[in-house]
Every structure is written in C-alpha cells, then in structure tokens.
Design a protein around this motif. Structure first.
Motif, PDB file in Angstrom:
ATOM      1  N   LEU A  13       7.506  -5.915 -11.611  1.00 28.43           N
ATOM      2  CA  LEU A  13       6.636  -4.729 -11.622  1.00 28.43           C
ATOM      3  C   LEU A  13       5.175  -5.088 -11.835  1.00 28.43           C
ATOM      4  O   LEU A  13       4.282  -4.437 -11.289  1.00 28.43           O
ATOM      5  CB  LEU A  13       7.082  -3.748 -12.706  1.00 28.43           C
ATOM      6  N   SER A  14       4.927  -6.124 -12.619  1.00 27.62           N
ATOM      7  CA  SER A  14       3.539  -6.515 -12.885  1.00 27.62           C
ATOM      8  C   SER A  14       2.799  -6.876 -11.599  1.00 27.62           C
ATOM      9  O   SER A  14       1.599  -6.629 -11.484  1.00 27.62           O
ATOM     10  CB  SER A  14       3.477  -7.675 -13.879  1.00 27.62           C
ATOM     11  N   ALA A  15       3.504  -7.405 -10.608  1.00 25.03           N
ATOM     12  CA  ALA A  15       2.862  -7.750  -9.335  1.00 25.03           C
ATOM     13  C   ALA A  15       2.416  -6.488  -8.594  1.00 25.03           C
ATOM     14  O   ALA A  15       1.347  -6.470  -7.970  1.00 25.03           O
ATOM     15  CB  ALA A  15       3.811  -8.572  -8.471  1.00 25.03           C
ATOM     16  N   TYR A  16       3.202  -5.436  -8.673  1.00 32.24           N
ATOM     17  CA  TYR A  16       2.830  -4.166  -8.051  1.00 32.24           C
ATOM     18  C   TYR A  16       1.620  -3.571  -8.773  1.00 32.24           C
ATOM     19  O   TYR A  16       0.713  -3.033  -8.142  1.00 32.24           O
ATOM     20  CB  TYR A  16       4.010  -3.187  -8.089  1.00 32.24           C
ATOM     21  N   THR A  28      -4.649   3.876  -2.019  1.00 35.17           N
ATOM     22  CA  THR A  28      -3.669   3.878  -3.104  1.00 35.17           C
ATOM     23  C   THR A  28      -2.410   3.126  -2.669  1.00 35.17           C
ATOM     24  O   THR A  28      -2.214   2.865  -1.478  1.00 35.17           O
ATOM     25  CB  THR A  28      -3.271   5.320  -3.484  1.00 35.17           C
ATOM     26  N   MET A  29      -1.576   2.823  -3.627  1.00 39.17           N
ATOM     27  CA  MET A  29      -0.301   2.173  -3.317  1.00 39.17           C
ATOM     28  C   MET A  29       0.574   3.096  -2.464  1.00 39.17           C
ATOM     29  O   MET A  29       1.324   2.635  -1.618  1.00 39.17           O
ATOM     30  CB  MET A  29       0.427   1.787  -4.599  1.00 39.17           C
ATOM     31  N   MET A  30       0.469   4.396  -2.658  1.00 41.45           N
ATOM     32  CA  MET A  30       1.241   5.331  -1.846  1.00 41.45           C
ATOM     33  C   MET A  30       0.795   5.264  -0.389  1.00 41.45           C
ATOM     34  O   MET A  30       1.635   5.289   0.513  1.00 41.45           O
ATOM     35  CB  MET A  30       1.088   6.746  -2.408  1.00 41.45           C
ATOM     36  N   MET A  31      -0.505   5.129  -0.169  1.00 46.27           N
ATOM     37  CA  MET A  31      -1.004   4.971   1.202  1.00 46.27           C
ATOM     38  C   MET A  31      -0.468   3.680   1.815  1.00 46.27           C
ATOM     39  O   MET A  31      -0.072   3.654   2.983  1.00 46.27           O
ATOM     40  CB  MET A  31      -2.530   4.955   1.221  1.00 46.27           C
ATOM     41  N   MET A  64       9.694   0.914  -6.400  1.00 45.13           N
ATOM     42  CA  MET A  64       8.984  -0.021  -7.278  1.00 45.13           C
ATOM     43  C   MET A  64       7.608   0.513  -7.676  1.00 45.13           C
ATOM     44  O   MET A  64       7.214   0.406  -8.838  1.00 45.13           O
ATOM     45  CB  MET A  64       8.863  -1.389  -6.617  1.00 45.13           C
ATOM     46  N   ILE A  65       6.874   1.079  -6.726  1.00 44.58           N
ATOM     47  CA  ILE A  65       5.550   1.596  -7.108  1.00 44.58           C
ATOM     48  C   ILE A  65       5.688   2.803  -8.029  1.00 44.58           C
ATOM     49  O   ILE A  65       4.865   3.015  -8.915  1.00 44.58           O
ATOM     50  CB  ILE A  65       4.631   1.885  -5.901  1.00 44.58           C
TER      51      ILE A  65
END
Length: 128
Positions: A13-16, A28-31, A64-65
């Motif tokens: 998770l730390s990598a995300y 964003t991560m969602m994008m 994961m995100i």
C-alpha cells in the motif's frame, strides 16, 4: 504504465501512497485508475469494439487505491509544525523533521500521532 508495474511487483500500500504524492494536481489516482481501465478495455482481440467488462487487474488496482485511501489525493500529513514546536524551532530543520515524519507515516502506515512524535524525538537526538 505505473498501475501495471505496481500490480506485477505486488507492491505494498505504501507504494500506492507514494505514487499519489508524485502525481501533479489535478491528476488523482482515480483518474489514473480510470485511464488504466479504458486502456485495458480498448486493448483486446476484438479490435472493432472495446470490452465492456473490467478485468481483474484493474479491479484490484481500484481496490488498492481505495484501501490506501488515496483515490482523490495523497494521504494527509498527521503531524504539523504546531505538534512539534516544543521539540524543534520553526525553520528548515523543522521542515526536515516533518518530511521525515511524513515519510515514516507513508512507508510504515503509521496513523498514531504520538508514535510519530516519538520518532521525531529520536530523529532530533540522532541528528544533533
């Protein structure tokens, strides 16, 4: 593409969380996840029509995100200068201490403010 790399390496998770920090606003991560999804749906054996379903890797990336809590921005810093002002004077060194605390927060998934303050105390002693 970074999402695929994270999946293939079974990144923690730390990598995300770290990737979310690296993204430039307004991305964003969602994008990024949506782009990954669209890319996957378009690249298929049926060249004429994109796939309608979402594959397992894309679904896992979304999960994961979400689990990392970084869908729409990086994780917020727990510590502020106000939290450590009695330990260290405002200035560049305080900035370094806060950066160190944030790095620990992200890499070790620390959510306890007092624990981060203890790490800062140790950091101050070892960096004198």
């Amino acid at each position: 593409m970074q999402p695929l790399h994270l999946l293939k390496t079974k990144a923690p998770l730390s990598a995300y969380k770290k990737l979310a920090i690296k993204l430039k606003k307004p991305v964003t991560m969602m994008m990024l996840a949506d782009l990954f999804c669209i890319d996957r749906q378009a690249r298929n054996k049926n060249k004429k029509k994109p796939l309608a379903e979402i594959d397992q890797e894309v679904t896992f990336f979304y999960q994961m995100i979400h689990e990392a809590g970084v869908e729409y921005g990086p994780e917020k810093q727990i510590l502020t200068g106000q939290d450590i002002i009695t330990l260290i004077s405002p200035g560049a060194r305080m900035g370094e201490a806060l950066k160190y605390a944030y790095d620990l927060q992200i890499s070790k998934s620390i959510i306890n403010k007092q624990l981060l303050i203890e790490f800062i105390k140790e950091w101050i002693i070892s960096n004198n």
